[in-house]
Scaffold this motif. Structure first.
Motif: not given
Ligand SMILES: C[S@@+](CC[C@H](N)C(=O)[O-])C[C@H]1O[C@@H](n2cnc3c(N)ncnc32)[C@H](O)[C@@H]1O
Length: 266
Positions: A265-266, A132-134, A190-191, A126, A263, A104-105
């Protein structure tokens, strides 16, 4: 120079010294890393480049399900002894032994700058992160990070050459500013990538800090220990001169430290 091969050899045998000394500097960013990662009860968190486990320790107290991974066997064994509730693995970026979307992270406290191919390393992180994970990564940034910069500046002030077998720069060096650090995560897929500066003061006995950095770090320490004895003495004299500018009450120095936290988010 093969940076990954240098790093593998350079970390060997340093775990205990790193744990006693330099890890007290990296510990300052742990809380910010775990906040950015939104780590909490049952978060499946990968602590990559875990070292002696400052991120793992704090994440476990938050109730996270922690997997701690490091390329160095001694570091992994130290974490396994200290934190029996963490899963621990010897694993080196950019090839991790975890299935796609396992976490999740992902938290990497001061590991990305030690990789030979940082974009490939970030892309691998990634892969193992769920959608949605960080991801949260930190790195040093210079010259503001006086706690470490004083060593390379002392080396130059002493007129010493950088030893041929120690990389002065690594493939990550070009990313050690906020925008390039964030761009690295974007390039890796990543986003919403962004990077912030973290600042704190490292209070330490200057002679203990000299010993901690020489024994517990790879490039900075090896660039000094790779010199002859007379040159090391000259570098130490320059270090003492620089450190004197940061003396506080008692025998301690208050060294300004800073790092970047990126930081995304995927
Ligand atoms: C500066 S230490 C950081 C340790 C810890 N995260 C902390 O906050 O103190 C860097 C760690 O990354 C590990 N490392 C270096 N290259 C690596 C790679 N390619 N993959 C995984 N770990 C690596 C080293 O063995 C070392 O334990």
């Amino acid at each position: 120079m093969d940076v990954d091969a240098f790093e593998r050899a350079a970390w060997e045998g340093r775990a205990a010294a790193y744990d006693r000394g330099f890890a007290r500097l990296t510990a300052h960013t742990v809380e910010a890393v775990l906040n950015s990662a939104a780590a909490g009860p049952r978060t499946r968190l990968l602590d990559i480049g875990c070292g002696p486990g400052p991120v793992t320790a704090a994440a476990l107290t938050l109730g996270a399900q922690v997997t701690a991974a490091d390329a160095d066997l001694d570091m992994v064994e130290l974490v396994a002894r200290r934190h029996p509730h963490a899963q621990v693995r010897v694993a080196a970026l950019p090839g991790l032994p975890f299935p796609d979307e396992s976490f999740d992270a992902v938290a990497g406290n001061f590991v990305i700058e030690h990789t030979g191919d940082p974009v490939a390393a970030a892309a691998e992180l990634h892969r193992v992160l769920r959608p949605g994970g960080t991801i949260v990564l930190t790195c040093w940034t210079y010259p503001g990070n006086r706690a470490v910069a004083v060593f390379s500046e002392a080396l130059r002030a002493a007129g010493a050459e950088h030893p041929a077998g120690v990389p002065a720069e690594t493939p990550f060096s070009a990313h050690a500013e906020p925008k390039p650090f964030a761009r690295l995560l974007t390039e890796a897929g990543f986003e919403g990538a962004a990077a912030d500066i973290l600042r704190w003061t490292h209070r330490v006995d200057p002679d203990a800090w000299w010993a901690d950095v020489l024994a517990g770090t790879t490039r900075t320490g090896a660039a000094i220990t790779g010199q002859d004895a007379a040159t090391i003495d000259r570098i130490k004299a320059e270090y003492d001169r620089a450190a004197a500018g940061y003396v506080t009450a008692g025998d301690e120095v208050a060294l300004p430290a800073c790092a970047l936290l990126a930081h995304a988010v995927r």
